[in-house]
Scaffold this motif. Structure first.
Motif, PDB file in Angstrom:
ATOM      1  N   SER A 196       0.839  -1.192   0.000  1.00 44.81           N
ATOM      2  CA  SER A 196       0.000   0.000   0.000  1.00 44.81           C
ATOM      3  C   SER A 196       0.880   1.251   0.000  1.00 44.81           C
ATOM      4  N   ARG A 197       0.672   2.107  -0.986  1.00 42.26           N
ATOM      5  CA  ARG A 197       1.502   3.303  -1.106  1.00 42.26           C
ATOM      6  C   ARG A 197       1.217   4.301   0.015  1.00 42.26           C
ATOM      7  N   LYS A 198      -0.045   4.387   0.410  1.00 43.47           N
ATOM      8  CA  LYS A 198      -0.375   5.308   1.499  1.00 43.47           C
ATOM      9  C   LYS A 198       0.288   4.867   2.798  1.00 43.47           C
ATOM     10  N   LYS A 199       0.233   3.577   3.096  1.00 44.05           N
ATOM     11  CA  LYS A 199       0.876   3.068   4.310  1.00 44.05           C
ATOM     12  C   LYS A 199       2.391   3.257   4.244  1.00 44.05           C
ATOM     13  N   LEU A 200       2.957   3.071   3.067  1.00 42.62           N
ATOM     14  CA  LEU A 200       4.410   3.229   2.909  1.00 42.62           C
ATOM     15  C   LEU A 200       4.826   4.667   3.206  1.00 42.62           C
ATOM     16  N   MET A 201       4.027   5.634   2.745  1.00 40.45           N
ATOM     17  CA  MET A 201       4.325   7.030   3.045  1.00 40.45           C
ATOM     18  C   MET A 201       4.156   7.325   4.532  1.00 40.45           C
TER      19      MET A 201
ATOM     20  N   SER B 103      -2.722  13.519   8.122  1.00 36.65           N
ATOM     21  CA  SER B 103      -3.286  13.926   6.830  1.00 36.65           C
ATOM     22  C   SER B 103      -3.179  12.803   5.798  1.00 36.65           C
ATOM     23  N   LEU B 104      -2.064  12.076   5.819  1.00 40.12           N
ATOM     24  CA  LEU B 104      -1.902  10.953   4.897  1.00 40.12           C
ATOM     25  C   LEU B 104      -2.958   9.880   5.149  1.00 40.12           C
ATOM     26  N   LEU B 105      -3.253   9.618   6.408  1.00 37.03           N
ATOM     27  CA  LEU B 105      -4.246   8.594   6.754  1.00 37.03           C
ATOM     28  C   LEU B 105      -5.647   8.978   6.283  1.00 37.03           C
ATOM     29  N   LEU B 106      -5.910  10.281   6.152  1.00 38.07           N
ATOM     30  CA  LEU B 106      -7.235  10.755   5.745  1.00 38.07           C
ATOM     31  C   LEU B 106      -7.417  10.810   4.231  1.00 38.07           C
ATOM     32  N   LEU B 107      -6.332  10.596   3.464  1.00 35.94           N
ATOM     33  CA  LEU B 107      -6.437  10.613   2.000  1.00 35.94           C
ATOM     34  C   LEU B 107      -7.328   9.471   1.501  1.00 35.94           C
ATOM     35  N   SER B 108      -8.084   9.743   0.454  1.00 35.48           N
ATOM     36  CA  SER B 108      -8.955   8.722  -0.151  1.00 35.48           C
ATOM     37  C   SER B 108      -8.399   8.311  -1.507  1.00 35.48           C
ATOM     38  N   MET B 109      -8.352   7.025  -1.766  1.00 35.19           N
ATOM     39  CA  MET B 109      -7.852   6.503  -3.038  1.00 35.19           C
ATOM     40  C   MET B 109      -8.970   6.519  -4.087  1.00 35.19           C
ATOM     41  N   LEU B 110      -8.811   7.328  -5.131  1.00 33.47           N
ATOM     42  CA  LEU B 110      -9.799   7.349  -6.212  1.00 33.47           C
ATOM     43  C   LEU B 110      -9.640   6.149  -7.136  1.00 33.47           C
TER      44      LEU B 110
ATOM     45  N   TYR C  24       4.537   5.155   7.063  1.00 35.12           N
ATOM     46  CA  TYR C  24       5.669   4.556   7.776  1.00 35.12           C
ATOM     47  C   TYR C  24       6.956   5.363   7.552  1.00 35.12           C
ATOM     48  N   SER C  25       7.164   5.842   6.324  1.00 33.34           N
ATOM     49  CA  SER C  25       8.359   6.638   6.029  1.00 33.34           C
ATOM     50  C   SER C  25       8.366   7.926   6.846  1.00 33.34           C
ATOM     51  N   ALA C  26       7.190   8.584   6.926  1.00 38.36           N
ATOM     52  CA  ALA C  26       7.092   9.829   7.703  1.00 38.36           C
ATOM     53  C   ALA C  26       7.305   9.570   9.190  1.00 38.36           C
ATOM     54  N   LEU C  27       6.766   8.468   9.704  1.00 38.94           N
ATOM     55  CA  LEU C  27       6.952   8.121  11.115  1.00 38.94           C
ATOM     56  C   LEU C  27       8.422   7.871  11.427  1.00 38.94           C
ATOM     57  N   VAL C  28       9.114   7.178  10.524  1.00 36.53           N
ATOM     58  CA  VAL C  28      10.546   6.904  10.729  1.00 36.53           C
ATOM     59  C   VAL C  28      11.331   8.211  10.720  1.00 36.53           C
ATOM     60  N   GLN C  29      11.055   9.074   9.742  1.00 33.60           N
ATOM     61  CA  GLN C  29      11.768  10.348   9.670  1.00 33.60           C
ATOM     62  C   GLN C  29      11.534  11.192  10.916  1.00 33.60           C
ATOM     63  N   GLY C  30      10.266  11.343  11.318  1.00 30.47           N
ATOM     64  CA  GLY C  30       9.949  12.149  12.490  1.00 30.47           C
ATOM     65  C   GLY C  30      10.604  11.618  13.753  1.00 30.47           C
ATOM     66  N   SER C  31      10.576  10.299  13.923  1.00 31.66           N
ATOM     67  CA  SER C  31      11.174   9.688  15.115  1.00 31.66           C
ATOM     68  C   SER C  31      12.679   9.898  15.152  1.00 31.66           C
TER      69      SER C  31
ATOM     70  N   PHE D 112       9.857   8.070   0.807  1.00 34.80           N
ATOM     71  CA  PHE D 112       8.684   8.947   0.815  1.00 34.80           C
ATOM     72  C   PHE D 112       8.537   9.652  -0.536  1.00 34.80           C
ATOM     73  N   ASN D 113       9.638  10.189  -1.061  1.00 37.49           N
ATOM     74  CA  ASN D 113       9.583  10.971  -2.297  1.00 37.49           C
ATOM     75  C   ASN D 113       9.207  10.122  -3.513  1.00 37.49           C
ATOM     76  N   VAL D 114       9.794   8.924  -3.618  1.00 35.63           N
ATOM     77  CA  VAL D 114       9.458   8.042  -4.742  1.00 35.63           C
ATOM     78  C   VAL D 114       7.990   7.635  -4.672  1.00 35.63           C
ATOM     79  N   THR D 115       7.525   7.257  -3.478  1.00 38.91           N
ATOM     80  CA  THR D 115       6.137   6.840  -3.311  1.00 38.91           C
ATOM     81  C   THR D 115       5.192   8.005  -3.542  1.00 38.91           C
ATOM     82  N   ASN D 116       5.614   9.195  -3.138  1.00 42.50           N
ATOM     83  CA  ASN D 116       4.787  10.390  -3.299  1.00 42.50           C
ATOM     84  C   ASN D 116       4.490  10.668  -4.766  1.00 42.50           C
ATOM     85  N   SER D 117       5.502  10.560  -5.623  1.00 39.61           N
ATOM     86  CA  SER D 117       5.277  10.804  -7.046  1.00 39.61           C
ATOM     87  C   SER D 117       4.524   9.648  -7.703  1.00 39.61           C
TER      88      SER D 117
END
Length: 401
Positions: A67-72, A179-186, A74-81, A114-119
């Protein structure tokens, strides 16, 4: 739903880009505080650059398997921590330069993911006809964050101290995650987790290599980045050694280029189709190559500002067009791997070009180097246009769709 995605996605993008740019200022500042060594500061830059080259393909593979949303998230959580770990180590008098190198490498690795998954996730969040507009806004935010993030970092370091800044940056990842968790997949895609990571990576590389346009486009990016990377890495040296600009004049040179980049981004949305996107990419890189050639003949700061604007604005436009083109034609289940591999190949040429041009300029006048690199870039663009003729473009686009 689409409007909610716009608000959430661009809130994430603005906060992430500003935090990232402030971190890029804060970490060498801290290294210098601890060591007063240019070597140590340069080593941190090297440590943080490696993941952008070597982690990007791995991140692309993960983006196509999970899941790309979950990957982003987890990446953000790792960076913040990890960012929060820096002031925590300082608080307990455990902070050492060696720890910073390790933490910096891990933060850069999570950032590359995060950046690769974001694009890669953008086509799942927005309608196809909105991709150019989304990528244009993304580029505007990315370009603006360099200026505003740098200013904010300087103010905060002097106001609250570098360790407090790291604490603020670490906390900033919490609203990013929410905010990432609230995104909806179209749009959804079916990740294939049955293959091994190596098989998945080979599949992505095979697709990139066998696709006539993407293969040629990736080679084009590599060659063009050699020329552009050389110019960017040696611009300050060239400005001072050959033209004799002052620090104020150098600031105007960068400001003029920045304004030209914004104008270019605002004009991007006239491109409506994949074929037009390819034609536009050829045109902007042709103009950029002309800018490099003209730079070799600049004689004062304002002529250099014009030449750098001609060179740099098309590059920013190309980045948006190139990303949008891949999102339009690459199958959803392969997009992550293709993005990761293109990023790896494109970025690999940047540090190498800067290093070798720095050595070469010791024995060859740098004007001649810029002239030859501009001509090389121009020839490569013309050659790509021959490969990407109308028949092949139509064929490859129809096959991809």
């Amino acid at each position: 739903m689409n409007n909610k995605n716009y608000i959430l996605y661009f809130f994430v993008t603005i906060l992430f880009k500003l935090s990232d740019k402030m971190y890029v200022i804060a970490i060498p500042w801290l290294i210098y505080d601890l060591t007063q060594s240019s070597v140590s500061t340069g080593l941190m830059f090297f440590v943080q650059t490696l993941p952008l080259i070597f982690i990007a393909p791995v991140a692309g593979t993960l983006a196509d398997r999970f899941s790309r949303k979950k990957l982003m998230v987890y990446s953000a959580l790792v960076q913040g921590s990890l960012v929060l770990f820096i002031p925590l180590l300082h608080q307990f008098n455990l902070l050492q330069v060696g720890f910073l190198y390790l933490i910096g490498f891990l933060i850069a690795s999570a950032g590359a993911c995060f950046n690769v998954t974001n694009s890669t996730i953008i086509p799942q969040l927005f309608k196809k006809e909105s991709l150019m507009r989304v990528n244009s806004l993304f580029q505007i935010i990315d370009t603006s964050s360099v200026l505003f993030g740098s200013i904010a970092a300087g103010i905060l370091i002097s106001g609250i101290g570098v360790y407090s800044l790291f604490f603020v940056l670490g906390i900033a990842y919490l609203p990013i995650v929410i905010s990432l968790l609230l995104l909806s997949m179209l749009h959804s895609f079916s990740p294939n987790s049955k293959k091994t990571s190596w098989q998945s990576l080979k599949e992505g590389a095979s697709y990139l290599w066998t696709h006539p346009i993407l293969r040629s486009l990736t080679w084009l990016i590599f060659i063009v980045n050699i020329a552009n990377g050389s110019l960017v890495s040696m611009l300050v040296f060239y400005s001072r050694d050959e033209i004799g600009v002052t620090s104020t004049e150098l600031g105007w040179i960068y400001a003029g280029a920045g304004i030209a980049q914004f104008v270019g981004i605002l004009l991007i949305n006239v491109v409506k189709s994949s074929r037009n996107t390819l034609n536009a990419m050829v045109v902007v890189l042709f103009v950029s190559a002309i800018g490099i050639i003209l730079t070799a003949f600049s004689w004062n700061w304002y002529s250099l500002m014009i030449c750098i604007s001609i060179q740099s604005a098309p590059v920013i436009v190309f980045n948006v067009l190139n990303k949008t083109f891949r999102q339009q034609i690459v199958p959803a289940n392969l997009l992550g791997r293709v993005n990761g591999l293109v990023m790896m190949i494109g970025l690999a040429s940047l540090p190498l070009s800067g290093f070798f041009v720095g050595l070469l300029s010791e024995v060859v006048n740098i004007r001649w180097i810029f002239l030859l690199l501009g001509i090389l870039s121009l020839i490569t663009v013309i050659q790509f246009r021959r490969i990407g003729n109308k028949r092949k473009i139509n064929s490859s686009i129809s096959e991809s769709n």
